[in-house]
Design a protein around this motif. Structure first.
Motif, PDB file in Angstrom:
ATOM      1  N   ASN A   1       4.115   1.013 -11.922  1.00  0.00           N
ATOM      2  CA  ASN A   1       5.180   2.018 -11.843  1.00  0.00           C
ATOM      3  C   ASN A   1       5.418   2.566 -10.436  1.00  0.00           C
ATOM      4  O   ASN A   1       6.507   3.055 -10.145  1.00  0.00           O
ATOM      5  N   ALA A   2       4.410   2.483  -9.542  1.00  0.00           N
ATOM      6  CA  ALA A   2       4.575   3.094  -8.207  1.00  0.00           C
ATOM      7  C   ALA A   2       5.783   2.488  -7.504  1.00  0.00           C
ATOM      8  O   ALA A   2       5.957   1.275  -7.481  1.00  0.00           O
ATOM      9  N   GLY A   3       6.612   3.334  -6.938  1.00  0.00           N
ATOM     10  CA  GLY A   3       7.791   2.828  -6.232  1.00  0.00           C
ATOM     11  C   GLY A   3       8.344   3.899  -5.313  1.00  0.00           C
ATOM     12  O   GLY A   3       8.127   5.091  -5.537  1.00  0.00           O
ATOM     13  N   ILE A   4       9.040   3.452  -4.265  1.00  0.00           N
ATOM     14  CA  ILE A   4       9.635   4.403  -3.313  1.00  0.00           C
ATOM     15  C   ILE A   4      11.066   3.970  -2.983  1.00  0.00           C
ATOM     16  O   ILE A   4      11.443   2.823  -3.218  1.00  0.00           O
ATOM     17  N   VAL A   5      11.822   4.908  -2.430  1.00  0.00           N
ATOM     18  CA  VAL A   5      13.153   4.588  -1.889  1.00  0.00           C
ATOM     19  C   VAL A   5      13.210   5.009  -0.420  1.00  0.00           C
ATOM     20  O   VAL A   5      12.517   5.951  -0.011  1.00  0.00           O
TER      21      VAL A   5
ATOM     22  N   GLY B   1       0.898   7.131 -11.097  1.00  0.00           N
ATOM     23  CA  GLY B   1       0.789   7.944 -12.319  1.00  0.00           C
ATOM     24  C   GLY B   1       0.682   9.435 -12.072  1.00  0.00           C
ATOM     25  O   GLY B   1       0.566  10.211 -13.019  1.00  0.00           O
ATOM     26  N   ALA B   2       0.740   9.862 -10.805  1.00  0.00           N
ATOM     27  CA  ALA B   2       0.514  11.285 -10.523  1.00  0.00           C
ATOM     28  C   ALA B   2       1.689  12.176 -10.887  1.00  0.00           C
ATOM     29  O   ALA B   2       1.520  13.356 -11.159  1.00  0.00           O
ATOM     30  N   ARG B   3       2.905  11.615 -10.872  1.00  0.00           N
ATOM     31  CA  ARG B   3       4.052  12.483 -11.170  1.00  0.00           C
ATOM     32  C   ARG B   3       5.205  11.649 -11.756  1.00  0.00           C
ATOM     33  O   ARG B   3       5.105  10.429 -11.899  1.00  0.00           O
TER      34      ARG B   3
ATOM     35  N   ILE C   1       7.981   9.686 -13.831  1.00  0.00           N
ATOM     36  CA  ILE C   1       7.897   8.832 -15.027  1.00  0.00           C
ATOM     37  C   ILE C   1       6.449   8.383 -15.227  1.00  0.00           C
ATOM     38  O   ILE C   1       5.968   8.263 -16.352  1.00  0.00           O
ATOM     39  N   GLY C   2       5.736   8.160 -14.105  1.00  0.00           N
ATOM     40  CA  GLY C   2       4.339   7.708 -14.191  1.00  0.00           C
ATOM     41  C   GLY C   2       3.457   8.704 -14.920  1.00  0.00           C
ATOM     42  O   GLY C   2       2.687   8.324 -15.811  1.00  0.00           O
ATOM     43  N   SER C   3       3.561   9.994 -14.573  1.00  0.00           N
ATOM     44  CA  SER C   3       2.667  10.970 -15.218  1.00  0.00           C
ATOM     45  C   SER C   3       3.027  11.120 -16.692  1.00  0.00           C
ATOM     46  O   SER C   3       2.152  11.281 -17.541  1.00  0.00           O
TER      47      SER C   3
ATOM     48  N   SER D   1      14.034  -5.198  -3.642  1.00  0.00           N
ATOM     49  CA  SER D   1      12.680  -5.079  -4.203  1.00  0.00           C
ATOM     50  C   SER D   1      12.711  -5.112  -5.729  1.00  0.00           C
ATOM     51  O   SER D   1      11.867  -5.738  -6.355  1.00  0.00           O
ATOM     52  N   LYS D   2      13.702  -4.464  -6.319  1.00  0.00           N
ATOM     53  CA  LYS D   2      13.721  -4.385  -7.786  1.00  0.00           C
ATOM     54  C   LYS D   2      14.235  -5.683  -8.424  1.00  0.00           C
ATOM     55  O   LYS D   2      13.858  -6.008  -9.547  1.00  0.00           O
ATOM     56  N   PHE D   3      15.098  -6.427  -7.690  1.00  0.00           N
ATOM     57  CA  PHE D   3      15.438  -7.789  -8.151  1.00  0.00           C
ATOM     58  C   PHE D   3      14.174  -8.649  -8.095  1.00  0.00           C
ATOM     59  O   PHE D   3      13.919  -9.469  -8.973  1.00  0.00           O
TER      60      PHE D   3
ATOM     61  N   PHE E   1      19.247   6.199 -14.414  1.00  0.00           N
ATOM     62  CA  PHE E   1      18.876   7.355 -13.596  1.00  0.00           C
ATOM     63  C   PHE E   1      18.139   8.384 -14.447  1.00  0.00           C
ATOM     64  O   PHE E   1      18.642   8.845 -15.463  1.00  0.00           O
ATOM     65  N   VAL E   2      16.918   8.668 -14.008  1.00  0.00           N
ATOM     66  CA  VAL E   2      16.000   9.503 -14.784  1.00  0.00           C
ATOM     67  C   VAL E   2      15.668  10.735 -13.950  1.00  0.00           C
ATOM     68  O   VAL E   2      15.468  10.627 -12.725  1.00  0.00           O
ATOM     69  N   ASP E   3      15.606  11.874 -14.593  1.00  0.00           N
ATOM     70  CA  ASP E   3      15.424  13.144 -13.892  1.00  0.00           C
ATOM     71  C   ASP E   3      13.997  13.296 -13.351  1.00  0.00           C
ATOM     72  O   ASP E   3      13.097  13.765 -14.054  1.00  0.00           O
TER      73      ASP E   3
HETATM   74  N1  LIG Z   1      13.804   8.149 -11.377  1.00  0.00           N
HETATM   75  C1  LIG Z   1      14.706   7.219 -11.575  1.00  0.00           C
HETATM   76  O1  LIG Z   1      15.902   7.497 -11.757  1.00  0.00           O
HETATM   77  C2  LIG Z   1      14.302   5.765 -11.639  1.00  0.00           C
HETATM   78  C3  LIG Z   1      15.252   4.835 -12.068  1.00  0.00           C
HETATM   79  C4  LIG Z   1      14.916   3.492 -12.122  1.00  0.00           C
HETATM   80  C5  LIG Z   1      13.641   3.076 -11.767  1.00  0.00           C
HETATM   81  N2  LIG Z   1      12.739   4.000 -11.341  1.00  0.00           N
HETATM   82  C6  LIG Z   1      11.425   3.487 -10.962  1.00  0.00           C
HETATM   83  O2  LIG Z   1      10.437   4.147 -11.730  1.00  0.00           O
HETATM   84  C7  LIG Z   1       9.232   4.285 -10.964  1.00  0.00           C
HETATM   85  C8  LIG Z   1       8.817   5.744 -10.949  1.00  0.00           C
HETATM   86  O3  LIG Z   1       9.892   6.503 -10.436  1.00  0.00           O
HETATM   87  P1  LIG Z   1       9.847   8.101 -10.372  1.00  0.00           P
HETATM   88  O4  LIG Z   1      11.258   8.562 -10.372  1.00  0.00           O
HETATM   89  O5  LIG Z   1       8.898   8.643 -11.375  1.00  0.00           O
HETATM   90  O6  LIG Z   1       9.264   8.287  -8.882  1.00  0.00           O
HETATM   91  P2  LIG Z   1       8.503   9.524  -8.220  1.00  0.00           P
HETATM   92  O7  LIG Z   1       8.874   9.457  -6.780  1.00  0.00           O
HETATM   93  O8  LIG Z   1       8.752  10.794  -8.965  1.00  0.00           O
HETATM   94  O9  LIG Z   1       6.957   9.131  -8.414  1.00  0.00           O
HETATM   95  C9  LIG Z   1       6.432   7.979  -7.815  1.00  0.00           C
HETATM   96  C10 LIG Z   1       4.912   8.036  -7.835  1.00  0.00           C
HETATM   97  O10 LIG Z   1       4.432   6.857  -7.187  1.00  0.00           O
HETATM   98  C11 LIG Z   1       3.449   7.227  -6.230  1.00  0.00           C
HETATM   99  N3  LIG Z   1       3.441   6.258  -5.148  1.00  0.00           N
HETATM  100  C12 LIG Z   1       4.429   6.004  -4.261  1.00  0.00           C
HETATM  101  N4  LIG Z   1       4.039   5.065  -3.392  1.00  0.00           N
HETATM  102  C13 LIG Z   1       2.768   4.711  -3.730  1.00  0.00           C
HETATM  103  C14 LIG Z   1       1.837   3.798  -3.200  1.00  0.00           C
HETATM  104  N5  LIG Z   1       2.103   3.069  -2.113  1.00  0.00           N
HETATM  105  N6  LIG Z   1       0.637   3.674  -3.807  1.00  0.00           N
HETATM  106  C15 LIG Z   1       0.335   4.426  -4.885  1.00  0.00           C
HETATM  107  N7  LIG Z   1       1.177   5.326  -5.422  1.00  0.00           N
HETATM  108  C16 LIG Z   1       2.390   5.460  -4.857  1.00  0.00           C
HETATM  109  C17 LIG Z   1       3.857   8.617  -5.765  1.00  0.00           C
HETATM  110  O11 LIG Z   1       2.778   9.322  -5.158  1.00  0.00           O
HETATM  111  C18 LIG Z   1       4.340   9.235  -7.070  1.00  0.00           C
HETATM  112  O12 LIG Z   1       3.270   9.814  -7.787  1.00  0.00           O
HETATM  113  C19 LIG Z   1       9.547   3.702  -9.588  1.00  0.00           C
HETATM  114  O13 LIG Z   1       9.122   2.366  -9.522  1.00  0.00           O
HETATM  115  C20 LIG Z   1      11.059   3.770  -9.522  1.00  0.00           C
HETATM  116  O14 LIG Z   1      11.589   2.822  -8.632  1.00  0.00           O
HETATM  117  C21 LIG Z   1      13.040   5.339 -11.274  1.00  0.00           C
END
Ligand SMILES: NC(=O)c1ccc[n+]([C@@H]2O[C@H](COP(=O)([O-])OP(=O)(O)OC[C@H]3O[C@@H](n4cnc5c(N)ncnc54)[C@H](O)[C@@H]3O)[C@@H](O)[C@H]2O)c1
Length: 253
Positions: free
Chosen positions: A85-89, A15-17, A19-21, A162-164, A191-193
């Motif tokens: 919501n937390a996720g990485i690539v 939730g720090a930044r 879509i989460g924030s 992971s997302k599947f 795709f979200v900005d």
């Molecule tokens: N941005 C896109 O285009 C998009 C598209 C489809 C899905 N998503 C999904 O939406 C979610 C949010 O994406 P976003 O673009 O806002 O990402 P982002 O990278 O901007 O933010 C991700 C947040 O998750 C936190 N985080 C990462 N790993 C963590 C962990 N192990 N424990 C706790 N916190 C953790 C980060 O510190 C960050 O605050 C993700 O699951 C992503 O896969 C994003």
């Protein structure tokens, strides 16, 4: 319809930044007590601004997740909504080939890193939170997949897997938990900005926009609005759904 979440406690992982924030802000605007779980301590300022609670937690670390649940319950008394919501690539092709010679490819450590956060993180947080929802007979679990978790995408073996998986877990939990008043749904944003999308090369980004009928990237608030709806009592008959929030995009080859 006005969505009123007053009296509800909503946890947003990551939730720090991004879509989460935006989700944390939207839930707070609807009256929820917000709780930010993030490994980035920057989430503390957001929680403080909104009168919420912050827990520094890596969702891949089960003992840390259990501790965050305890801290949240001590501070707020309940957890009614969980947005996973937390996720990485960590993108790379399965094999990188030059002149028919394999010169590299996705590393096992990059596969494992994405799996631990995007899949095991969702598993840990949900399994740790759900017992408290069961006690109260109410819960909203909102999982976050991606358009890539529906169609796959070039260079994203680990992320797509992971997302599947998140969609699969959602469909299982929707069956297992409904009898306790808990709904489980999954959103698949296009795709979200955000920072994450800014990592995509400009040429590819333009191509993705060209393939999106709405003709632009999404903005975090457009995804957050769907999470707020899924958090509401009014969405009580939506369960096990995969909701695309993608401007009508279909990912091709
Ligand atoms: N941005 C896109 O285009 C998009 C598209 C489809 C899905 N998503 C999904 O939406 C979610 C949010 O994406 P976003 O673009 O806002 O990402 P982002 O990278 O901007 O933010 C991700 C947040 O998750 C936190 N985080 C990462 N790993 C963590 C962990 N192990 N424990 C706790 N916190 C953790 C980060 O510190 C960050 O605050 C993700 O699951 C992503 O896969 C994003």
């Amino acid at each position: 319809m006005r969505i009123d979440l007053s009296g509800r406690v909503a946890v947003v992982t990551g939730g720090a930044r991004g879509i989460g924030s935006q989700t944390v802000r939207a839930l707070a605007e609807s009256g929820a007590k917000v709780v930010v779980w993030d490994r980035d301590p920057a989430g503390a300022a957001l929680a403080q601004e909104l009168g919420g609670v912050f827990a520094e937690v890596d969702v891949a670390d089960r003992p840390a997740v259990d501790e965050a649940v305890t801290r949240t319950l001590d501070a707020c008394g309940s957890i009614d909504v969980l947005v996973n919501n937390a996720g990485i690539v960590r993108d790379a092709q399965l094999v990188k080939v030059v002149d028919r010679q394999v010169v590299g490819g996705m590393s096992e450590s990059d596969f494992d890193a994405v799996w631990s956060v995007n899949v095991k993180g969702v598993f840990h947080c949900t399994q740790a939170v759900v017992p408290h929802m069961i006690e109260r007979g109410f819960g909203r679990v909102i999982n976050v997949s991606s358009i890539v978790g529906v169609y796959g995408n070039f260079g994203q073996t680990n992320y797509a897997a992971s997302k599947f998986a998140v969609i699969g877990m959602t469909k299982v939990w929707a069956r297992e938990l409904a009898k306790y008043g808990i709904t489980v749904n999954v959103v698949a944003p296009g795709f979200v900005d955000t920072e994450m999308a800014r990592g995509v090369p400009e040429k590819l980004l333009q191509e993705l926009i060209r393939r999106t009928p709405i003709g632009r990237l999404g903005v975090p608030a457009e995804v957050a609005a769907v999470y707020v709806f899924l958090a509401a009592e009014a969405s009580g008959f939506v369960n096990g759904a995969v909701l695309g929030v993608d401007g009508g995009m279909v990912l091709g080859t």
